[in-house]
Structures are given as structure tokens and as C-alpha cells.
Design a protein around this motif. Structure first.
Motif, PDB file in Angstrom:
ATOM      1  N   LEU A 212      -0.156  -5.734   5.364  1.00  0.00           N
ATOM      2  CA  LEU A 212       0.209  -6.260   4.070  1.00  0.00           C
ATOM      3  C   LEU A 212       0.946  -5.200   3.268  1.00  0.00           C
ATOM      4  CD1 LEU A 212      -3.206  -7.914   3.155  1.00  0.00           C
ATOM      5  CD2 LEU A 212      -1.144  -9.104   3.885  1.00  0.00           C
ATOM      6  N   THR A 213       1.658  -5.651   2.259  1.00  0.00           N
ATOM      7  CA  THR A 213       2.250  -4.715   1.318  1.00  0.00           C
ATOM      8  C   THR A 213       1.128  -4.096   0.494  1.00  0.00           C
ATOM      9  OG1 THR A 213       4.281  -5.993   1.197  1.00  0.00           O
ATOM     10  CG2 THR A 213       3.852  -4.495  -0.613  1.00  0.00           C
ATOM     11  N   MET A 214       1.105  -2.790   0.460  1.00  0.00           N
ATOM     12  CA  MET A 214       0.033  -2.102  -0.256  1.00  0.00           C
ATOM     13  C   MET A 214       0.261  -2.117  -1.765  1.00  0.00           C
ATOM     14  SD  MET A 214      -0.571   1.147   2.263  1.00  0.00           S
ATOM     15  CE  MET A 214      -2.192   1.569   1.613  1.00  0.00           C
ATOM     16  N   ALA A 215       1.502  -2.441  -2.181  1.00  0.00           N
ATOM     17  CA  ALA A 215       1.880  -2.302  -3.582  1.00  0.00           C
ATOM     18  C   ALA A 215       1.495  -0.875  -4.003  1.00  0.00           C
ATOM     19  CB  ALA A 215       1.277  -3.396  -4.434  1.00  0.00           C
ATOM     20  N   SER A 216       1.063  -0.671  -5.211  1.00  0.00           N
ATOM     21  CA  SER A 216       0.801   0.692  -5.682  1.00  0.00           C
ATOM     22  C   SER A 216      -0.471   1.333  -5.157  1.00  0.00           C
ATOM     23  CB  SER A 216       0.814   0.733  -7.209  1.00  0.00           C
ATOM     24  OG  SER A 216       2.134   0.592  -7.682  1.00  0.00           O
ATOM     25  N   THR A 217      -1.249   0.633  -4.340  1.00  0.00           N
ATOM     26  CA  THR A 217      -2.401   1.310  -3.742  1.00  0.00           C
ATOM     27  C   THR A 217      -1.944   2.367  -2.735  1.00  0.00           C
ATOM     28  OG1 THR A 217      -2.747  -0.391  -2.041  1.00  0.00           O
ATOM     29  CG2 THR A 217      -3.979  -0.628  -4.120  1.00  0.00           C
ATOM     30  N   TYR A 218      -0.677   2.311  -2.298  1.00  0.00           N
ATOM     31  CA  TYR A 218      -0.155   3.364  -1.423  1.00  0.00           C
ATOM     32  C   TYR A 218      -0.201   4.718  -2.120  1.00  0.00           C
ATOM     33  CZ  TYR A 218       4.382   4.333  -3.639  1.00  0.00           C
ATOM     34  OH  TYR A 218       5.363   4.746  -4.499  1.00  0.00           O
ATOM     35  N   LYS A 219      -0.187   4.698  -3.448  1.00  0.00           N
ATOM     36  CA  LYS A 219      -0.200   5.941  -4.226  1.00  0.00           C
ATOM     37  C   LYS A 219      -1.486   6.732  -4.014  1.00  0.00           C
ATOM     38  CE  LYS A 219       2.936   3.906  -7.564  1.00  0.00           C
ATOM     39  NZ  LYS A 219       3.060   3.234  -8.863  1.00  0.00           N
ATOM     40  N   LEU A 220      -2.552   6.067  -3.591  1.00  0.00           N
ATOM     41  CA  LEU A 220      -3.774   6.790  -3.239  1.00  0.00           C
ATOM     42  C   LEU A 220      -3.495   7.802  -2.126  1.00  0.00           C
ATOM     43  CD1 LEU A 220      -6.319   3.830  -3.265  1.00  0.00           C
ATOM     44  CD2 LEU A 220      -6.324   5.797  -4.820  1.00  0.00           C
ATOM     45  N   PHE A 221      -2.663   7.413  -1.170  1.00  0.00           N
ATOM     46  CA  PHE A 221      -2.330   8.295  -0.057  1.00  0.00           C
ATOM     47  C   PHE A 221      -1.371   9.404  -0.480  1.00  0.00           C
ATOM     48  CE2 PHE A 221      -4.078   4.619   2.034  1.00  0.00           C
ATOM     49  CZ  PHE A 221      -4.856   5.186   3.029  1.00  0.00           C
ATOM     50  N   VAL A 222      -0.468   9.112  -1.404  1.00  0.00           N
ATOM     51  CA  VAL A 222       0.434  10.142  -1.931  1.00  0.00           C
ATOM     52  C   VAL A 222      -0.386  11.196  -2.670  1.00  0.00           C
ATOM     53  CG1 VAL A 222       2.369  10.627  -3.483  1.00  0.00           C
ATOM     54  CG2 VAL A 222       2.392   8.540  -2.083  1.00  0.00           C
TER      55      VAL A 222
ATOM     56  N   THR B  84       7.652   2.369   7.586  1.00  0.00           N
ATOM     57  CA  THR B  84       9.023   2.483   8.083  1.00  0.00           C
ATOM     58  C   THR B  84      10.026   1.781   7.186  1.00  0.00           C
ATOM     59  OG1 THR B  84       8.622   0.615   9.563  1.00  0.00           O
ATOM     60  CG2 THR B  84       8.380   2.821  10.499  1.00  0.00           C
ATOM     61  N   ASP B  85       9.679   0.623   6.618  1.00  0.00           N
ATOM     62  CA  ASP B  85      10.611  -0.060   5.721  1.00  0.00           C
ATOM     63  C   ASP B  85      10.001  -0.363   4.360  1.00  0.00           C
ATOM     64  OD1 ASP B  85       8.868  -2.012   6.580  1.00  0.00           O
ATOM     65  OD2 ASP B  85      10.393  -3.485   7.089  1.00  0.00           O
ATOM     66  N   ASP B  86       8.714  -0.285   4.230  1.00  0.00           N
ATOM     67  CA  ASP B  86       7.984  -0.517   2.991  1.00  0.00           C
ATOM     68  C   ASP B  86       6.581   0.044   3.209  1.00  0.00           C
ATOM     69  OD1 ASP B  86       7.342  -1.366   0.454  1.00  0.00           O
ATOM     70  OD2 ASP B  86       7.530  -3.500   0.865  1.00  0.00           O
ATOM     71  N   ALA B  87       5.826   0.173   2.138  1.00  0.00           N
ATOM     72  CA  ALA B  87       4.468   0.700   2.265  1.00  0.00           C
ATOM     73  C   ALA B  87       3.536  -0.419   2.714  1.00  0.00           C
ATOM     74  CB  ALA B  87       4.006   1.301   0.945  1.00  0.00           C
ATOM     75  N   HIS B  88       3.326  -0.510   4.011  1.00  0.00           N
ATOM     76  CA  HIS B  88       2.405  -1.492   4.577  1.00  0.00           C
ATOM     77  C   HIS B  88       1.145  -0.790   5.058  1.00  0.00           C
ATOM     78  CE1 HIS B  88       6.156  -3.865   4.908  1.00  0.00           C
ATOM     79  NE2 HIS B  88       5.337  -4.852   4.611  1.00  0.00           N
ATOM     80  N   GLY B  89       0.037  -1.470   4.918  1.00  0.00           N
ATOM     81  CA  GLY B  89      -1.245  -0.964   5.380  1.00  0.00           C
ATOM     82  C   GLY B  89      -2.293  -2.046   5.218  1.00  0.00           C
ATOM     83  N   SER B  90      -3.487  -1.733   5.605  1.00  0.00           N
ATOM     84  CA  SER B  90      -4.575  -2.706   5.566  1.00  0.00           C
ATOM     85  C   SER B  90      -5.601  -2.336   4.499  1.00  0.00           C
ATOM     86  CB  SER B  90      -5.264  -2.766   6.934  1.00  0.00           C
ATOM     87  OG  SER B  90      -5.901  -1.535   7.202  1.00  0.00           O
ATOM     88  N   VAL B  91      -6.461  -3.300   4.178  1.00  0.00           N
ATOM     89  CA  VAL B  91      -7.568  -2.993   3.274  1.00  0.00           C
ATOM     90  C   VAL B  91      -8.458  -1.921   3.898  1.00  0.00           C
ATOM     91  CG1 VAL B  91      -7.550  -5.218   2.074  1.00  0.00           C
ATOM     92  CG2 VAL B  91      -8.950  -4.953   4.098  1.00  0.00           C
ATOM     93  N   SER B  92      -8.551  -1.929   5.213  1.00  0.00           N
ATOM     94  CA  SER B  92      -9.334  -0.917   5.913  1.00  0.00           C
ATOM     95  C   SER B  92      -8.785   0.485   5.660  1.00  0.00           C
ATOM     96  CB  SER B  92      -9.356  -1.213   7.415  1.00  0.00           C
ATOM     97  OG  SER B  92     -10.038  -0.205   8.108  1.00  0.00           O
ATOM     98  N   ASP B  93      -7.460   0.627   5.634  1.00  0.00           N
ATOM     99  CA  ASP B  93      -6.853   1.940   5.367  1.00  0.00           C
ATOM    100  C   ASP B  93      -7.324   2.493   4.032  1.00  0.00           C
ATOM    101  OD1 ASP B  93      -5.331   1.986   7.740  1.00  0.00           O
ATOM    102  OD2 ASP B  93      -3.649   0.956   6.775  1.00  0.00           O
ATOM    103  N   CYS B  94      -7.232   1.675   2.986  1.00  0.00           N
ATOM    104  CA  CYS B  94      -7.684   2.127   1.660  1.00  0.00           C
ATOM    105  C   CYS B  94      -9.184   2.375   1.641  1.00  0.00           C
ATOM    106  CB  CYS B  94      -7.297   1.110   0.594  1.00  0.00           C
ATOM    107  SG  CYS B  94      -5.583   1.257   0.073  1.00  0.00           S
ATOM    108  N   ALA B  95      -9.937   1.517   2.302  1.00  0.00           N
ATOM    109  CA  ALA B  95     -11.391   1.687   2.331  1.00  0.00           C
ATOM    110  C   ALA B  95     -11.778   2.989   3.020  1.00  0.00           C
ATOM    111  CB  ALA B  95     -12.054   0.494   3.019  1.00  0.00           C
ATOM    112  N   ILE B  96     -11.080   3.344   4.077  1.00  0.00           N
ATOM    113  CA  ILE B  96     -11.361   4.600   4.783  1.00  0.00           C
ATOM    114  C   ILE B  96     -11.138   5.790   3.856  1.00  0.00           C
ATOM    115  CG2 ILE B  96     -10.447   6.136   6.590  1.00  0.00           C
ATOM    116  CD1 ILE B  96     -10.152   3.486   8.289  1.00  0.00           C
ATOM    117  N   LEU B  97      -9.998   5.804   3.164  1.00  0.00           N
ATOM    118  CA  LEU B  97      -9.699   6.903   2.244  1.00  0.00           C
ATOM    119  C   LEU B  97     -10.743   6.980   1.125  1.00  0.00           C
ATOM    120  CD1 LEU B  97      -7.822   9.177   1.212  1.00  0.00           C
ATOM    121  CD2 LEU B  97      -6.553   7.407  -0.015  1.00  0.00           C
TER     122      LEU B  97
END
Length: 168
Positions: free
Chosen positions: A1-11, A78-91
Motif C-alpha cells: 500500500l501507499t504509506m503516505a506520510s507514515t514513510y517519514k517514520l523510516f526517514v 522504487t516509484d513511490d513509498a510503498h510498504g505494509s502495516v507490518s513494516d510500520c508495526a515492526i519499527l
């Protein structure tokens, strides 16, 4: 899914990881501010300019690699910030359990998440302290949180499409 701004957690994680290692410093310039100023703007106000500037400075591939190294294996930017709810939950789980970052960086990061301005999602549904980061982009509305209940700390990540804060 598109992470929208939750990708910023990883930044933010990637920046603080490098600050802990000494290859970056809070006072280093980035995005017309410093890393300290940009991390604050990115988490508290969901500032895009700072997130992009830090992502370019650190390197998007390096940020994804940092996420994958802690188990966020669905990240694909690769083309947009995609990830899963699991990715955010792990972090968030690793932050909550003090398994990543130094104590001072972790406390700094969690404090910013507790002060972010978009509180209509998970924080509105609980009377407890919540450290979270929201993301909204087009039809995507996401919230990734650590909920500090008296009995147990909970990690909750919700990604929605065409829904409302009330649903979250």
C-alpha cells in the motif's frame, strides 16, 4: 500500500541512526534547517520538504535498507513509498521495546510523535498517551501508533482507503 506520510517514520529512524553513529549531527544543515529542526517539522507537522531533503541526503535506498535490516521486508520505494502495516508495526515495536536507537534518540523521537498535531485518528480513540505518525495522501488515510495503556503498551497500525478519521 501507499504509506503516505507514515514513510517519514523510516526517514526519521535512518537520520537518528546516523546521528547515533556519528556520521550525521543534529546541527548539520538540511532542507533550509538542521537535522534537528527538520526531524521536528517532519514528525510534528508532517512537513514534506524536510522529509524529502533528509531522504535525498541519506539516500532513499539506504533508508529502505535500514528498514529491511530491522525486519520491514515489504518496503518498496522504487516509484513511490510503498510498504505494509507490518513494516510500520515492526519499527514501532522496536522503538517501544528500546531495541533500536540510543536512549536519548529514542526518547527524542517518541516525544515528537506524542506531540504531532494530527490527533484525530488513534489518539482520539483512547484516553491514553499515544505516540503516532499519520499519513494522508489522496484517498489514503493512515495512522501508526504506540499506545501507552496502564496494563500494556500496544502497537497499532491502520491503513485505510476512502475512509475517515472516525473510522480509524
Amino acid at each position: 500500500l501507499t504509506m503516505a506520510s507514515t514513510y517519514k517514520l523510516f526517514v526519521g529512524y535512518a537520520a537518528l541512526k546516523r546521528i547515533d553513529e556519528g556520521s550525521l549531527h543534529m546541527t548539520d544543515p538540511v532542507g533550509g534547517s538542521t537535522f534537528d529542526g527538520c526531524i521536528q517539522k517532519m514528525i510534528i507537522n508532517s512537513d514534506n520538504q524536510c522529509a524529502i531533503a533528509m531522504g535525498q541526503r541519506i539516500g532513499w535506498n539506504a533508508i529502505v535498507a535500514d528498514g529491511k535490516a530491522i525486519g520491514a521486508n515489504d518496503l518498496n520505494w522504487t516509484d513511490d513509498a510503498h510498504g505494509s502495516v507490518s513494516d510500520c508495526a515492526i519499527l514501532l515495536n522496536k522503538l517501544a521495546k528500546a531495541e533500536i536507537l540510543s536512549e536519548s534518540s529514542r526518547n527524542y523521537y517518541l516525544d515528537l510523535m506524542k506531540r504531532q498535531v494530527y490527533r484525530q485518528g488513534i489518539p482520539a480513540g483512547t484516553g491514553y498517551a499515544v505516540a503516532d505518525k499519520v499519513g494522508f495522501l489522496g484517498p489514503q488515510l493512515n495512522d501508526a501508533a504506540i499506545v501507552y495503556a496502564p496494563d500494556l503498551t500496544h502497537v497499532l497500525v491502520i491503513y485505510t482507503k476512502n475512509e475517515s478519521w472516525a473510522v480509524i
